[in-house]
Design a protein around this motif. Structure first.
Motif, PDB file in Angstrom:
ATOM      1  N   VAL A 107       0.845  -1.201   0.000  1.00 15.57           N
ATOM      2  CA  VAL A 107       0.000   0.000   0.000  1.00 15.57           C
ATOM      3  C   VAL A 107       0.880   1.251   0.000  1.00 15.57           C
ATOM      4  N   GLY A 108       1.926   1.241   0.815  1.00 19.75           N
ATOM      5  CA  GLY A 108       2.860   2.376   0.825  1.00 19.75           C
ATOM      6  C   GLY A 108       3.550   2.564  -0.513  1.00 19.75           C
ATOM      7  N   PHE A 109       3.921   1.449  -1.145  1.00 20.96           N
ATOM      8  CA  PHE A 109       4.581   1.534  -2.458  1.00 20.96           C
ATOM      9  C   PHE A 109       3.639   2.119  -3.508  1.00 20.96           C
ATOM     10  N   PHE A 110       2.376   1.658  -3.518  1.00 21.11           N
ATOM     11  CA  PHE A 110       1.423   2.208  -4.486  1.00 21.11           C
ATOM     12  C   PHE A 110       1.092   3.667  -4.190  1.00 21.11           C
ATOM     13  N   TYR A 111       1.105   4.062  -2.933  1.00 24.93           N
ATOM     14  CA  TYR A 111       0.913   5.471  -2.580  1.00 24.93           C
ATOM     15  C   TYR A 111       2.036   6.330  -3.156  1.00 24.93           C
ATOM     16  N   VAL A 112       3.268   5.841  -3.006  1.00 29.94           N
ATOM     17  CA  VAL A 112       4.408   6.575  -3.560  1.00 29.94           C
ATOM     18  C   VAL A 112       4.306   6.640  -5.079  1.00 29.94           C
ATOM     19  N   MET A 113       3.888   5.545  -5.706  1.00 25.75           N
ATOM     20  CA  MET A 113       3.733   5.541  -7.162  1.00 25.75           C
ATOM     21  C   MET A 113       2.639   6.522  -7.607  1.00 25.75           C
ATOM     22  N   LYS A 114       1.523   6.570  -6.850  1.00 27.77           N
ATOM     23  CA  LYS A 114       0.430   7.462  -7.207  1.00 27.77           C
ATOM     24  C   LYS A 114       0.849   8.925  -7.073  1.00 27.77           C
ATOM     25  N   LYS A 115       1.649   9.224  -6.051  1.00 29.26           N
ATOM     26  CA  LYS A 115       2.131  10.588  -5.847  1.00 29.26           C
ATOM     27  C   LYS A 115       3.294  10.932  -6.766  1.00 29.26           C
ATOM     28  N   LYS A 116       3.693   9.985  -7.625  1.00 32.06           N
ATOM     29  CA  LYS A 116       4.791  10.154  -8.585  1.00 32.06           C
ATOM     30  C   LYS A 116       6.100  10.495  -7.879  1.00 32.06           C
ATOM     31  N   GLY A 117       6.328   9.815  -6.754  1.00 29.75           N
ATOM     32  CA  GLY A 117       7.541  10.051  -5.983  1.00 29.75           C
ATOM     33  C   GLY A 117       8.787   9.460  -6.620  1.00 29.75           C
ATOM     34  N   LEU A 118       8.614   8.499  -7.516  1.00 29.31           N
ATOM     35  CA  LEU A 118       9.770   7.856  -8.139  1.00 29.31           C
ATOM     36  C   LEU A 118      10.020   8.320  -9.566  1.00 29.31           C
ATOM     37  N   GLU A 119       9.191   9.238 -10.064  1.00 26.55           N
ATOM     38  CA  GLU A 119       9.404   9.747 -11.420  1.00 26.55           C
ATOM     39  C   GLU A 119      10.487  10.799 -11.411  1.00 26.55           C
ATOM     40  N   TRP A 120      11.434  10.637 -12.303  1.00 24.75           N
ATOM     41  CA  TRP A 120      12.582  11.532 -12.371  1.00 24.75           C
ATOM     42  C   TRP A 120      12.384  12.487 -13.542  1.00 24.75           C
ATOM     43  N   GLU A 121      12.595  13.761 -13.272  1.00 27.71           N
ATOM     44  CA  GLU A 121      12.402  14.772 -14.331  1.00 27.71           C
ATOM     45  C   GLU A 121      13.721  15.188 -14.913  1.00 27.71           C
TER      46      GLU A 121
END
Length: 121
Positions: A107-121
């Protein structure tokens, strides 16, 4: 059972020795170390690149976010090792608790994915 001050002597002795070792090492290295200063030696040096401008330039927080998330998920995965070693002794209760733990981790991992915490700009 009553504890006396003598019972704390080994702990206090270990703390004194640890702090004394650190303080002594710093003091001795300060006394014995070389003290040659020059303009070139006192300049900041980072990865072979000359320092240009102010070091206080703001940059994206994404780097720190990815680093903290890596440490967070890495530490959580470390908790799975003792569970795997003691899997048979823990039985169904251990399986149930690890299932809850893994559910919270996912659930924590999907939360981070939803908040785009791992997307690099």
């Amino acid at each position: 059972m009553q504890t006396t001050q003598v019972d704390y002597f080994p702990i206090i002795m270990q703390m004194v020795l640890a702090v004394g070792f650190v303080a002594g090492t710093i003091a001795i290295s300060n006394l014995l170390g070389p003290k040659r200063h020059s303009v070139n030696k006192d300049k900041n040096f980072e990865c072979g690149i000359e320092s240009i401008g102010n070091a206080r330039i703001p940059f994206s927080v994404k780097y720190f976010l990815v680093a903290i998330l890596f440490v967070l998920f890495d530490v959580e995965v470390i908790f799975m090792y003792p569970w795997a070693v003691n899997f048979r002794e823990m039985g169904f209760e251990g399986l149930w608790k690890m299932g809850i733990f893994m559910l919270l981790l996912v659930v924590g991992f999907f939360y981070v994915m939803k908040k785009k915490g791992l997307e690099w700009e």
